[in-house]
Design an enzyme around this catalytic site. Structure first.
Site, PDB file in Angstrom:
ATOM      1  N   SER A   1      -1.049   3.452  -6.723  1.00 40.44           N
ATOM      2  CA  SER A   1       0.248   3.863  -7.250  1.00 40.44           C
ATOM      3  C   SER A   1       1.404   3.058  -6.674  1.00 40.44           C
ATOM      4  CB  SER A   1       0.460   5.347  -6.964  1.00 40.44           C
ATOM      5  OG  SER A   1       0.288   5.586  -5.585  1.00 40.44           O
TER       6      SER A   1
ATOM      7  N   LYS B   1      10.367   1.222  -1.959  1.00 44.07           N
ATOM      8  CA  LYS B   1      11.316   0.449  -2.767  1.00 44.07           C
ATOM      9  C   LYS B   1      12.341  -0.236  -1.858  1.00 44.07           C
ATOM     10  CE  LYS B   1      10.282   1.769  -7.132  1.00 44.07           C
ATOM     11  NZ  LYS B   1       9.005   2.393  -6.761  1.00 44.07           N
TER      12      LYS B   1
END
Lengths: 233, 233
Positions: B151, B190
């Site tokens: 993921s 991120k």
DNA sequence: CTTGACAGTGAACATTTGTTCTGATATTAT
DNA sequence: ATAATATCAGAACAAATGTTCACTGTCAAG
């Protein structure tokens, strides 16, 4: 049976930490009563109890009827403590320096060190803990490349990443290799599979499709990827 | 005045040598009577006498009324000794051991060690050469996670990769962070940008589009990614 | 609930160990 | 030679320290 504690309880850890810091500061181990004070255990027998457990677990060694007869073998992190390193230990250097021989770019052949590259520029090396490498075998055959550009993103390798390679001329199925595809003048990192005389080059990114190569002569295997490292600010 | 001895007498040297070897072998200093036996001095008072001299000359430190309270400072050759590495020396360690505290999965909150996690189970650690880490600062704040599942591929991180994190609660622009998005129950890696009160979370893969978050409260910063490591067969 | 392993308390005891004292012997300067 | 200082012996003492024991409390399995 009652509670079954596998690892170290907080008290074990606190005692070990105290043993280490006390020995560090004073140069000799603490007495049981000093451990009592620090750990806020009111009874010497309880400390004695824990010390025996630590001895059984191999963290310390005890000598009977000897004041402060505690030899700290390893701390809670399992790091062995020793005043002097033995010659044998010195041979097992914890860090090996891998030469960073250049950049790997999709559009041009990657640099490969000569078969005998015992010497290299020491300041352009990558330090790798030996524990990160698969085996203790032939660290001589290792070299590192810096990835240049975004062209390897299908191999899940980013611009600026460092790949540690091992010199091989043949690959086994499932290994990630750096190959030069002479028909399209391209260097690429792919998982290697030889199936029915054809070579399948599988990208690391499971969303990408493999390259099937009918003629194995087109593929020049430059090395096998051992480690990928990405350093972030 | 009688003899004017500048240096160390044979007895001084013999005692110092014994202190060193005993400490080396046993892990704690000898008692006065043990020094008696080794040096073939029949009286404890004589050993005590010499120990006081050695203390005055700075070779050892003594603690009053403490069994084996001898801290060996330097040996007969004047070489400083230390049983346990000091914190300063620890900074020079070529390899640091970073606790591997668990898995990071997109669908569930990631494990974060407690604020005081100086000790942990030793069997699950990752060895990292210090040269790979950005600074020599606060290695205590580092921990590692193993990536579970595919993921995180938009962060260019694969199943099985190891990410080394640093405990922070605030991120600076451009840093890669692990965040928990409370509105969608998701952990993600991120690049972080705070722009005009909005948070932009940029995937590492340049082909992917960023997430813009209007309400910064939704974002819980779990840590800052320092290093990504991928080990290959 | 009962049981048993684990954890903890407090005290008593025995040993180890540092300290001190008296005195003897050795070495060196004057 | 003599005195001053350094070195040593042996013993006694007090303190530090490791060991042991009886007892209490806690927790989880049967």
């Amino acid at each position: 049976m009652a509670r079954r504690k596998n690892g170290l309880s907080p008290r074990h850890k606190k005692i070990l930490a105290f043993l280490e810091s006390y020995q560090q500061e004073k140069g000799y181990p603490p007495s049981i009563r000093e451990i009592c004070d620090y750990t806020e255990i009111s009874s010497t027998s309880v400390v004695n109890y824990y010390l025996n457990q630590l001895a059984e677990m191999g963290y310390i060694e005890r000598s009977s009827n000897v004041s402060r007869g505690i030899n700290l073998i390893k701390n809670a992190k399992g790091i062995r403590l020793q005043t002097v390193k033995s010659a044998a230990e010195r041979l097992l250097e914890p860090v090996i320096n891998i030469p960073l021989v250049g950049n790997i770019v999709a559009g041009e052949p990657m640099p490969v060190p000569p078969s005998d590259f015992s010497y290299y520029d020491p300041d352009s090396g990558v330090e790798i803990a030996r524990g990160l490498l698969p085996e203790n075998d032939s660290t001589e055959q290792l070299y590192a490349l810096r990835v240049f550009g975004d062209s390897m993103i299908d191999a899940m390798v980013n611009d600026g990443d460092i790949v540690v390679m091992k010199k091989v001329d043949q690959a086994r199925n499932g290994e990630m290799v750096a190959v030069w595809l002479s028909d399209r003048d391209e260097t690429t990192l792919k998982y290697f599979y030889l199936e029915n005389g054809k070579i399948r080059l599988q990208p690391a990114n499971p969303l990408m499709k493999p390259i099937i190569i009918e003629d194995p002569n087109i593929v020049e295997i430059q090395g096998k990827v051992v480690l990928v490292i990405r350093q972030l600010a």
